[in-house]
Design a protein around this motif. Structure first.
Motif, PDB file in Angstrom:
ATOM      1  N   MET A  58     -26.328 -23.463  20.601  1.00 16.90           N
ATOM      2  CA  MET A  58     -27.293 -22.544  20.577  1.00 16.90           C
ATOM      3  C   MET A  58     -26.975 -21.431  21.744  1.00 16.90           C
ATOM      4  SD  MET A  58     -31.109 -23.731  22.032  1.00 16.90           S
ATOM      5  CE  MET A  58     -30.564 -23.901  23.738  1.00 16.90           C
ATOM      6  N   THR A  59     -27.372 -20.412  21.473  1.00 13.66           N
ATOM      7  CA  THR A  59     -27.081 -19.187  22.528  1.00 13.66           C
ATOM      8  C   THR A  59     -28.535 -18.842  22.914  1.00 13.66           C
ATOM      9  OG1 THR A  59     -24.871 -18.784  21.426  1.00 13.66           O
ATOM     10  CG2 THR A  59     -25.876 -17.124  22.970  1.00 13.66           C
ATOM     11  N   THR A  60     -28.620 -18.602  24.181  1.00 12.53           N
ATOM     12  CA  THR A  60     -29.630 -18.133  24.663  1.00 12.53           C
ATOM     13  C   THR A  60     -29.383 -17.138  26.014  1.00 12.53           C
ATOM     14  OG1 THR A  60     -31.086 -19.914  24.488  1.00 12.53           O
ATOM     15  CG2 THR A  60     -32.040 -18.267  26.044  1.00 12.53           C
ATOM     16  N   THR A  61     -30.156 -15.876  25.813  1.00 10.51           N
ATOM     17  CA  THR A  61     -29.787 -14.846  26.750  1.00 10.51           C
ATOM     18  C   THR A  61     -31.247 -14.504  27.424  1.00 10.51           C
ATOM     19  OG1 THR A  61     -28.074 -13.695  25.455  1.00 10.51           O
ATOM     20  CG2 THR A  61     -28.812 -12.403  27.221  1.00 10.51           C
ATOM     21  N   THR A  62     -31.446 -14.582  29.002  1.00 11.80           N
ATOM     22  CA  THR A  62     -32.645 -14.127  29.286  1.00 11.80           C
ATOM     23  C   THR A  62     -32.662 -12.894  29.819  1.00 11.80           C
ATOM     24  OG1 THR A  62     -32.808 -16.612  30.166  1.00 11.80           O
ATOM     25  CG2 THR A  62     -34.051 -14.982  31.332  1.00 11.80           C
ATOM     26  N   TYR A  63     -33.542 -12.115  29.538  1.00 11.44           N
ATOM     27  CA  TYR A  63     -33.887 -10.546  30.050  1.00 11.44           C
ATOM     28  C   TYR A  63     -34.780 -10.603  31.179  1.00 11.44           C
ATOM     29  CZ  TYR A  63     -31.252  -9.119  25.914  1.00 11.44           C
ATOM     30  OH  TYR A  63     -30.085  -9.113  24.966  1.00 11.44           O
ATOM     31  N   PHE A  64     -35.767 -11.302  31.376  1.00 10.62           N
ATOM     32  CA  PHE A  64     -36.674 -11.566  32.463  1.00 10.62           C
ATOM     33  C   PHE A  64     -37.217 -12.792  32.766  1.00 10.62           C
ATOM     34  CE2 PHE A  64     -40.811 -11.859  34.362  1.00 10.62           C
ATOM     35  CZ  PHE A  64     -40.868 -10.973  35.195  1.00 10.62           C
ATOM     36  N   GLU A  65     -36.698 -13.159  34.194  1.00 10.34           N
ATOM     37  CA  GLU A  65     -36.894 -14.645  34.460  1.00 10.34           C
ATOM     38  C   GLU A  65     -37.547 -14.275  36.274  1.00 10.34           C
ATOM     39  OE1 GLU A  65     -35.214 -19.010  34.852  1.00 10.34           O
ATOM     40  OE2 GLU A  65     -33.668 -17.240  34.534  1.00 10.34           O
ATOM     41  N   LYS A  66     -38.843 -14.815  36.425  1.00 10.59           N
ATOM     42  CA  LYS A  66     -39.150 -14.840  37.654  1.00 10.59           C
ATOM     43  C   LYS A  66     -40.458 -15.870  37.906  1.00 10.59           C
ATOM     44  CE  LYS A  66     -40.815 -11.135  40.686  1.00 10.59           C
ATOM     45  NZ  LYS A  66     -41.363  -9.793  41.013  1.00 10.59           N
ATOM     46  N   ASN A  67     -40.609 -16.308  39.119  1.00  7.32           N
ATOM     47  CA  ASN A  67     -42.047 -16.996  39.354  1.00  7.32           C
ATOM     48  C   ASN A  67     -42.868 -15.796  39.815  1.00  7.32           C
ATOM     49  OD1 ASN A  67     -40.716 -19.597  38.898  1.00  7.32           O
ATOM     50  ND2 ASN A  67     -39.976 -19.791  41.017  1.00  7.32           N
ATOM     51  N   VAL A  68     -44.013 -15.718  39.059  1.00  6.44           N
ATOM     52  CA  VAL A  68     -44.717 -14.686  39.392  1.00  6.44           C
ATOM     53  C   VAL A  68     -46.175 -15.181  39.834  1.00  6.44           C
ATOM     54  CG1 VAL A  68     -43.859 -13.117  37.436  1.00  6.44           C
ATOM     55  CG2 VAL A  68     -45.862 -14.627  36.884  1.00  6.44           C
ATOM     56  N   LYS A  69     -46.940 -14.461  40.620  1.00  2.00           N
ATOM     57  CA  LYS A  69     -48.096 -14.621  41.101  1.00  2.00           C
ATOM     58  C   LYS A  69     -49.398 -14.223  40.398  1.00  2.00           C
ATOM     59  CE  LYS A  69     -47.796 -15.690  45.910  1.00  2.00           C
ATOM     60  NZ  LYS A  69     -48.051 -15.446  47.436  1.00  2.00           N
ATOM     61  N   ASP A  70     -50.145 -15.269  40.176  1.00  2.00           N
ATOM     62  CA  ASP A  70     -51.575 -14.930  39.588  1.00  2.00           C
ATOM     63  C   ASP A  70     -52.289 -13.922  40.591  1.00  2.00           C
ATOM     64  OD1 ASP A  70     -54.297 -14.931  38.545  1.00  2.00           O
ATOM     65  OD2 ASP A  70     -53.596 -16.338  37.195  1.00  2.00           O
ATOM     66  N   ALA A  71     -52.730 -12.721  40.135  1.00  2.00           N
ATOM     67  CA  ALA A  71     -53.371 -11.977  41.102  1.00  2.00           C
ATOM     68  C   ALA A  71     -54.686 -12.400  41.296  1.00  2.00           C
ATOM     69  CB  ALA A  71     -53.378 -10.752  40.476  1.00  2.00           C
ATOM     70  N   ALA A  72     -55.357 -13.199  40.474  1.00  2.00           N
ATOM     71  CA  ALA A  72     -56.654 -13.835  40.712  1.00  2.00           C
ATOM     72  C   ALA A  72     -56.697 -15.156  41.514  1.00  2.00           C
ATOM     73  CB  ALA A  72     -57.399 -14.167  39.198  1.00  2.00           C
ATOM     74  N   THR A  73     -55.403 -15.801  41.454  1.00  2.00           N
ATOM     75  CA  THR A  73     -55.732 -17.309  42.069  1.00  2.00           C
ATOM     76  C   THR A  73     -54.223 -17.455  43.097  1.00  2.00           C
ATOM     77  OG1 THR A  73     -54.058 -18.279  40.346  1.00  2.00           O
ATOM     78  CG2 THR A  73     -56.614 -18.241  40.031  1.00  2.00           C
ATOM     79  N   ASP A  74     -53.513 -16.503  43.187  1.00  2.00           N
ATOM     80  CA  ASP A  74     -52.287 -16.558  43.979  1.00  2.00           C
ATOM     81  C   ASP A  74     -51.335 -17.757  43.570  1.00  2.00           C
ATOM     82  OD1 ASP A  74     -52.465 -14.428  45.490  1.00  2.00           O
ATOM     83  OD2 ASP A  74     -53.428 -15.505  47.237  1.00  2.00           O
ATOM     84  N   GLU A  75     -51.696 -18.627  42.192  1.00  2.00           N
ATOM     85  CA  GLU A  75     -50.832 -19.481  42.010  1.00  2.00           C
ATOM     86  C   GLU A  75     -49.559 -18.935  41.216  1.00  2.00           C
ATOM     87  OE1 GLU A  75     -52.599 -22.669  39.730  1.00  2.00           O
ATOM     88  OE2 GLU A  75     -54.547 -22.299  40.337  1.00  2.00           O
ATOM     89  N   GLU A  76     -48.349 -19.746  41.497  1.00  2.00           N
ATOM     90  CA  GLU A  76     -47.288 -19.117  40.813  1.00  2.00           C
ATOM     91  C   GLU A  76     -46.984 -19.799  39.540  1.00  2.00           C
ATOM     92  OE1 GLU A  76     -43.631 -19.079  43.284  1.00  2.00           O
ATOM     93  OE2 GLU A  76     -44.494 -17.608  44.557  1.00  2.00           O
ATOM     94  N   ILE A  77     -46.506 -19.008  38.532  1.00  2.00           N
ATOM     95  CA  ILE A  77     -45.930 -19.660  37.433  1.00  2.00           C
ATOM     96  C   ILE A  77     -44.669 -19.196  36.827  1.00  2.00           C
ATOM     97  CG2 ILE A  77     -47.137 -17.829  36.035  1.00  2.00           C
ATOM     98  CD1 ILE A  77     -47.638 -20.351  33.797  1.00  2.00           C
ATOM     99  N   HIS A  78     -43.674 -19.890  36.380  1.00  2.00           N
ATOM    100  CA  HIS A  78     -42.380 -19.361  35.840  1.00  2.00           C
ATOM    101  C   HIS A  78     -42.565 -18.664  34.450  1.00  2.00           C
ATOM    102  CE1 HIS A  78     -37.858 -19.339  35.963  1.00  2.00           C
ATOM    103  NE2 HIS A  78     -38.022 -19.303  34.495  1.00  2.00           N
ATOM    104  N   VAL A  79     -42.002 -17.371  34.618  1.00  2.00           N
ATOM    105  CA  VAL A  79     -42.130 -16.698  33.309  1.00  2.00           C
ATOM    106  C   VAL A  79     -40.628 -16.341  32.934  1.00  2.00           C
ATOM    107  CG1 VAL A  79     -42.913 -14.541  32.228  1.00  2.00           C
ATOM    108  CG2 VAL A  79     -44.301 -15.655  33.876  1.00  2.00           C
TER     109      VAL A  79
END
Length: 70
Positions: free
Chosen positions: A1-22
């Protein structure tokens, strides 16, 4: 299996300030040839080429609306 990531970041929800990995990239995990995947937190989806095309077109239009793309 080959995987290439083009975007990876923990982003903050602007409404709740909770972080999620995207992350977004391509993988050979399913189907024939590389396909686009999207991960939000612990949920992954590998998109068909048709769905990936529609998603990319929609995100491009949204980015243009906000002035993020030219």
């Amino acid at each position: 299996m080959t995987t290439t990531t083009y975007f990876e970041k923990n982003v903050k929800d602007a409404a709740t300030d909770e972080e999620i990995h995207v992350d977004v990239g391509k993988t050979n995990y399913a189907g024939e040839g590389p396909q686009m995947y999207v991960r939000l937190g612990d949920s992954y989806v590998i998109l068909s080429h048709e769905d990936a095309k529609e998603l990319c077109e929609a995100v491009d239009k949204l980015g243009f609306y906000f002035g993020y793309s030219k």
